[in-house]
Design a protein around this motif. Sequence first.
Motif, short mmCIF file in Angstrom:
data_model
loop_
_atom_site.label_atom_id
_atom_site.label_comp_id
_atom_site.label_asym_id
_atom_site.label_seq_id
_atom_site.Cartn_x
_atom_site.Cartn_y
_atom_site.Cartn_z
N GLY A 46 0.80 -1.21 0.00
CA GLY A 46 0.00 0.00 0.00
C GLY A 46 0.84 1.27 0.00
O GLY A 46 0.37 2.33 -0.41
N GLU A 47 2.09 1.14 0.48
CA GLU A 47 3.01 2.28 0.46
C GLU A 47 3.93 2.26 -0.75
O GLU A 47 4.89 3.02 -0.82
CB GLU A 47 3.83 2.30 1.75
CG GLU A 47 3.03 2.59 3.00
CD GLU A 47 2.77 4.08 3.19
OE1 GLU A 47 3.40 4.90 2.49
OE2 GLU A 47 1.94 4.43 4.06
N GLY A 48 3.66 1.34 -1.71
CA GLY A 48 4.39 1.34 -2.96
C GLY A 48 5.50 0.34 -3.10
O GLY A 48 6.23 0.35 -4.10
N ALA A 49 5.69 -0.57 -2.13
CA ALA A 49 6.79 -1.54 -2.19
C ALA A 49 6.59 -2.51 -3.35
O ALA A 49 5.47 -2.88 -3.71
CB ALA A 49 6.89 -2.31 -0.88
N ILE A 50 7.71 -2.95 -3.92
CA ILE A 50 7.72 -4.02 -4.91
C ILE A 50 8.28 -5.27 -4.22
O ILE A 50 9.41 -5.26 -3.72
CB ILE A 50 8.61 -3.66 -6.12
CG1 ILE A 50 8.02 -2.46 -6.86
CG2 ILE A 50 8.77 -4.85 -7.07
CD1 ILE A 50 8.91 -1.92 -7.96
N ILE A 51 7.48 -6.34 -4.16
CA ILE A 51 7.94 -7.58 -3.56
C ILE A 51 8.71 -8.34 -4.61
O ILE A 51 8.15 -8.81 -5.60
CB ILE A 51 6.77 -8.42 -3.01
CG1 ILE A 51 5.91 -7.58 -2.05
CG2 ILE A 51 7.30 -9.67 -2.32
CD1 ILE A 51 6.66 -6.97 -0.88
N LEU A 52 10.01 -8.49 -4.38
CA LEU A 52 10.89 -9.04 -5.39
C LEU A 52 10.99 -10.56 -5.32
O LEU A 52 11.18 -11.21 -6.35
CB LEU A 52 12.29 -8.43 -5.20
CG LEU A 52 13.25 -8.51 -6.37
CD1 LEU A 52 12.70 -7.76 -7.59
CD2 LEU A 52 14.61 -7.94 -5.97
N ALA A 53 10.89 -11.14 -4.12
CA ALA A 53 11.11 -12.58 -3.98
C ALA A 53 10.55 -13.09 -2.67
O ALA A 53 10.38 -12.34 -1.70
CB ALA A 53 12.61 -12.89 -4.06
N LYS A 54 10.29 -14.40 -2.64
CA LYS A 54 10.06 -15.13 -1.39
C LYS A 54 11.40 -15.76 -1.00
O LYS A 54 12.14 -16.26 -1.85
CB LYS A 54 9.01 -16.23 -1.58
CG LYS A 54 7.62 -15.74 -1.92
CD LYS A 54 6.97 -14.97 -0.80
CE LYS A 54 6.57 -15.81 0.40
NZ LYS A 54 5.48 -16.76 0.19
N THR A 55 11.70 -15.76 0.28
CA THR A 55 13.02 -16.17 0.73
C THR A 55 13.01 -17.51 1.46
O THR A 55 12.02 -17.91 2.08
CB THR A 55 13.64 -15.11 1.65
OG1 THR A 55 12.75 -14.83 2.73
CG2 THR A 55 13.94 -13.84 0.88
N ASN A 56 14.14 -18.17 1.38
CA ASN A 56 14.36 -19.46 2.01
C ASN A 56 14.29 -19.32 3.53
O ASN A 56 14.41 -18.22 4.08
CB ASN A 56 15.72 -20.00 1.59
CG ASN A 56 15.82 -21.51 1.68
OD1 ASN A 56 14.89 -22.20 2.07
ND2 ASN A 56 16.97 -22.04 1.28
N MET A 57 14.13 -20.44 4.22
CA MET A 57 13.97 -20.44 5.68
C MET A 57 14.16 -21.85 6.19
O MET A 57 14.15 -22.82 5.43
CB MET A 57 12.57 -19.94 6.06
CG MET A 57 11.44 -20.75 5.42
SD MET A 57 9.79 -20.16 5.82
CE MET A 57 9.61 -20.78 7.50
N ASP A 58 14.33 -21.99 7.48
CA ASP A 58 14.29 -23.32 8.07
C ASP A 58 12.87 -23.87 7.95
O ASP A 58 11.89 -23.15 8.13
CB ASP A 58 14.70 -23.26 9.55
CG ASP A 58 16.20 -23.15 9.73
OD1 ASP A 58 16.91 -24.09 9.35
OD2 ASP A 58 16.67 -22.11 10.23
N GLU A 59 12.78 -25.15 7.65
CA GLU A 59 11.47 -25.76 7.42
C GLU A 59 10.53 -25.51 8.60
O GLU A 59 10.89 -25.73 9.75
CB GLU A 59 11.61 -27.27 7.20
CG GLU A 59 10.30 -27.94 6.82
CD GLU A 59 10.46 -29.41 6.51
OE1 GLU A 59 9.61 -29.95 5.76
OE2 GLU A 59 11.43 -30.04 7.00
N PHE A 60 9.34 -25.01 8.29
CA PHE A 60 8.32 -24.69 9.29
C PHE A 60 8.84 -23.71 10.35
O PHE A 60 8.31 -23.64 11.45
CB PHE A 60 7.78 -25.95 9.98
CG PHE A 60 6.84 -26.75 9.13
CD1 PHE A 60 5.59 -26.25 8.79
CD2 PHE A 60 7.18 -28.02 8.69
CE1 PHE A 60 4.72 -26.99 8.01
CE2 PHE A 60 6.31 -28.77 7.92
CZ PHE A 60 5.08 -28.25 7.57
#
Length: 452
Positions: free
Chosen positions: A114-128
């Motif tokens: 809503g403030e204009g951000a562009i979501i570039l990617a989803k990031t890796n993480m530890d499972e769950f």
Amino acid sequence: MGTPQQHSISEAQAAMRSGKLSSVELVRRCLDRHRRYNGALNATLCLAHGALDQAAQCDAEARRGHFRGRLHGIPLVVKDNIDVKGMPTTAASALFAQASPCVRDARAVEKLRGEGAIILAKTNMDEFAAHISGRTSHWGPSVNPWRMEERFSPGGSSSGTAAAVAAGFCWGGLGTDTGGSVRLPAAWCGLCGLRPTYGSVSLDGVYPRASSLDTVGALAGSVRDVSLLMEIAAEAPFPGAKAGTRGNGLRIAVLAGDMEDAPHAVREACALSIRRWNELGTCVWSSFPLLEDPDVMSTVDLLRSYEFARDVRRDMEAHPEAENTVHAGVLADYRKGQSVPAREYEEALRRKREFTNAVEAFFINTGVDFLLLPAARCAAPRIDAPAEEFGRARSLVNLFSITENPSLALPGAQADGMPFGLQLVGPRGSDGPLLRAGMAYEAAYGPFPMPL
């Protein structure tokens, strides 16, 4: 090529408003760095389609004098347990490897967009979100950008967000913190990260780990950028967040924890960082036995296991292959949670309230503004370090995972060429003053260097 963090978000916004910088330039820089380094870092799982097109649209609007908000055209990333419209949420688990794209954004993502951000990617993480190493993802481990070839842990479970921000793939990102999962990655990657006051950011659209502990937090290269992201993501304004930075006059209780067994370089980095804070205010060495009380860790672990087993039961039962595909540590935690009687869970919630009241009483009785302590007893271990090393590393974040206090991780000094971060903890609801204090430290000692 320089990293995208040569500007803060507010500086980038000012440059775009003056026509000296474009969103397309920002996104291209980020994508270029992603192409160059992500093969080694494994920080992202899914790139957004059409990010450059979105940036071009932002630039066209800017030329017409229209700016969507304080994040207009700024590229960000989001941890893969937080929903982003048009992208799958897998929580880094084989159970959701074939997940369909989400049909709506999580509330926090919606507010950033809503403030204009562009979501570039989803990031890796530890499972769950069930570890702090960054090595338990179904998609393979993430790697710390500092001394990248030696494969140090970026911390977890917000491992990919931390690695992506530190490597310059974006200007900042969202993570989640249940038991240190924003603070440890920030501390080990030379970043700033906030675990806000519990409940201040909506968990709508966030895959649960432990509902009584889960928070959405932000990671960025500066406290100022973290403050902006969190102010936008929060459901209500942080009191005092827009006031000037505050340094002189602070009273800070230093809780060093048991650092006697820490490497010499880590002890030196910790001591230097504390001396710097003392120059901004008054640091008083304090004892707070609850910090490392074994009952705190057992309470955190019980709550986390019980609530995890309760909240993911439907997904586990719907996937009989989980026994062979889910990480062994995740399965062990799930089974442990299934075995916890309801009365023990209620008792753990009671202890949680007692610990929370004890920390608030400490602030009142000592008259200090904040608590200062290391984020961990070590700089980042290697990805393949023994489990015991990671377990010991998280002991200093446990108390403030359970007491609902805001906790700001920010860089201190380097130890043997690796970042060593501290935590600054405030009373519940003090997120604004806490961030202002962090900005005062940052103004006095400058931004932390980036690794690449």
